[in-house]
Design an enzyme around this catalytic site. Structure first.
Site, PDB file in Angstrom:
ATOM      1  N   ASP A 177       0.503  -1.113   0.012  1.00 54.70           N
ATOM      2  CA  ASP A 177      -0.199  -0.107  -0.206  1.00 54.70           C
ATOM      3  C   ASP A 177       1.051   0.742   0.030  1.00 54.70           C
ATOM      4  OD1 ASP A 177       0.689   0.256   2.149  1.00 54.70           O
ATOM      5  OD2 ASP A 177      -0.993  -0.376   3.778  1.00 54.70           O
ATOM      6  N   SER A 178       2.336   1.152  -0.090  1.00 56.82           N
ATOM      7  CA  SER A 178       3.298   1.957   0.046  1.00 56.82           C
ATOM      8  C   SER A 178       2.644   2.769  -1.642  1.00 56.82           C
ATOM      9  CB  SER A 178       4.368   1.966  -0.346  1.00 56.82           C
ATOM     10  OG  SER A 178       4.845   0.544  -0.704  1.00 56.82           O
TER      11      SER A 178
ATOM     12  N   ASP B 228      -0.947  -6.173  -0.113  1.00 60.12           N
ATOM     13  CA  ASP B 228      -1.270  -5.324   1.241  1.00 60.12           C
ATOM     14  C   ASP B 228      -2.926  -5.518   1.184  1.00 60.12           C
ATOM     15  OD1 ASP B 228       0.416  -4.928   2.846  1.00 60.12           O
ATOM     16  OD2 ASP B 228       1.037  -3.350   1.349  1.00 60.12           O
TER      17      ASP B 228
ATOM     18  N   LYS C  23      -1.099  -9.547   2.682  1.00 57.72           N
ATOM     19  CA  LYS C  23      -0.796  -9.131   3.923  1.00 57.72           C
ATOM     20  C   LYS C  23      -1.612  -7.857   4.730  1.00 57.72           C
ATOM     21  CE  LYS C  23       3.078  -6.267   3.620  1.00 57.72           C
ATOM     22  NZ  LYS C  23       2.904  -5.089   4.761  1.00 57.72           N
TER      23      LYS C  23
ATOM     24  N   GLU D  29       9.395  -4.158   9.916  1.00 60.04           N
ATOM     25  CA  GLU D  29       9.964  -3.090   9.491  1.00 60.04           C
ATOM     26  C   GLU D  29      10.935  -2.191  10.801  1.00 60.04           C
ATOM     27  OE1 GLU D  29       6.533  -1.615   6.924  1.00 60.04           O
ATOM     28  OE2 GLU D  29       8.249   0.795   6.648  1.00 60.04           O
TER      29      GLU D  29
HETATM   30  O1  KIV Z   1       3.646  -0.561   1.262  1.00 61.13           O
HETATM   31  C1  KIV Z   1       4.597  -1.895   1.493  1.00 61.13           C
HETATM   32  O2  KIV Z   1       5.454  -1.924   0.837  1.00 61.13           O
HETATM   33  C2  KIV Z   1       5.215  -2.420   2.768  1.00 61.13           C
HETATM   34  C3  KIV Z   1       6.440  -2.427   2.845  1.00 61.13           C
HETATM   35  C4  KIV Z   1       7.816  -1.542   2.646  1.00 61.13           C
HETATM   36  C5  KIV Z   1       6.902  -3.956   4.061  1.00 61.13           C
HETATM   37  O3  KIV Z   1       4.818  -2.653   3.455  1.00 61.13           O
END
Ligand code: KIV
Length: 271
Positions: free
Chosen positions: A51-52, A90, A120, A189
């Site tokens: 979700d980044s 995510d 995730k 993290e």
């Molecule tokens: O959303 C994401 O990219 C993440 C990673 C930083 C583990 O959760």
């Protein structure tokens, strides 16, 4: 490669076996078909549709605004580009916390509409019922402990987590709980390396670290960060392999110059 070559897909079991034989797991994020294809072809073990995307694709300050529909769009694009790696997506903020029924509904939508192989979720004990509900539908779940960006408004900062004993103890308890309910892996993290190594040794499922040191079973980075697309973002844990911001900027400046001067297109570049 012949057209008949069957590409063997990496599965959640593959990652578990890798931990057992001490082979490190490589994971990167991707949010679109083209990058997924490159990282998959280059030999990555797992791709995270993080979700980044909210930050690096949409320009939001946090991961909170991204919706389930938007995550499904990114995840389906990645799945089309990834022929070999395990694809994990995510579940975004507000689609699973405090509501196991909603969690299952969100999880089923993501699995059915994107074709990813696993999900995730951020958090430990507080989201355990949601995790169990999703697992009960046969959907593999990866946990995420330590700095959990969906809770940024609770933490207040993106600094290192679990430096104090109480938070470290909670993380150690949470990772055991996630293992016991059946998560296949856990991301950790931005926590101290010693804590991450201890947590890794305490479970049989693989841990994937980001800013968590070398004692984890694998590592994940945001692909935009390691390629140097995210100008000015240089946290200590990041190893930047390219400076694509500068390279792309240079290419664009050359193109602008060529168009303005009339050099592009030349006679070989026209019909
Ligand atoms: O959303 C994401 O990219 C993440 C990673 C930083 C583990 O959760």
């Amino acid at each position: 490669m012949s057209v008949n070559t069957v590409i063997k897909r990496i599965t959640t079991n593959t990652l578990r076996e890798m931990k057992q034989r001490g082979e490190k797991i490589s994971m990167l994020t991707a949010y679109d078909y083209s990058i997924a294809r490159i990282v998959d072809d280059a030999g990555i073990d797992a791709i995270l549709v993080g979700d980044s995307a909210s930050n690096v694709m949409a320009g939001h300050e946090t991961t909170l605004p991204i919706t389930l529909d938007q995550m499904i769009y990114h995840a389906a694009s990645v799945v089309r580009g990834a022929k070999r790696s395990l694809v994990v997506a995510d579940l975004p903020f507000g689609t699973y916390q405090g509501n196991p029924k909603l969690a299952l509904k969100s999880a089923v939508r993501m699995m059915r509409e994107s074709g990813v192989h696993a999900l995730k979720l951020e958090g430990g004990e507080e989201i355990l019922e949601s995790v169990e509900k999703i697992l009960s539908a046969g959907i593999p779940v990866m946990g995420h402990l330590g700095l959990t960006p969906q809770s940024i408004n609770k933490f207040g900062t993106y600094s290192v987590r679990a430096k104090e004993d109480a938070e470290a103890a909670k993380l150690k308890k949470d990772i055991k709980l996630l293992e016991e309910v059946g998560c296949f892996s856990v991301v950790m993290e931005k926590i101290p390396a010693v804590l991450a190594a201890e947590a890794t040794q305490s479970v049989s499922i693989p841990t994937i670290g980001i800013g968590a040191g070398n004692g984890c079973d694998g590592q994940v980075l945001v692909v935009h960060d390691m390629l140097g697309l995210n100008k000015g973002f240089k946290p200590r844990f990041l190893r930047q392999y390219l400076d694509l911001y500068t390279q792309i900027s240079g290419a664009v400046q050359s193109y602008v110059g060529d168009v303005k001067s009339g050099d592009f297109p030349n006679t070989q570049e026209q019909y």
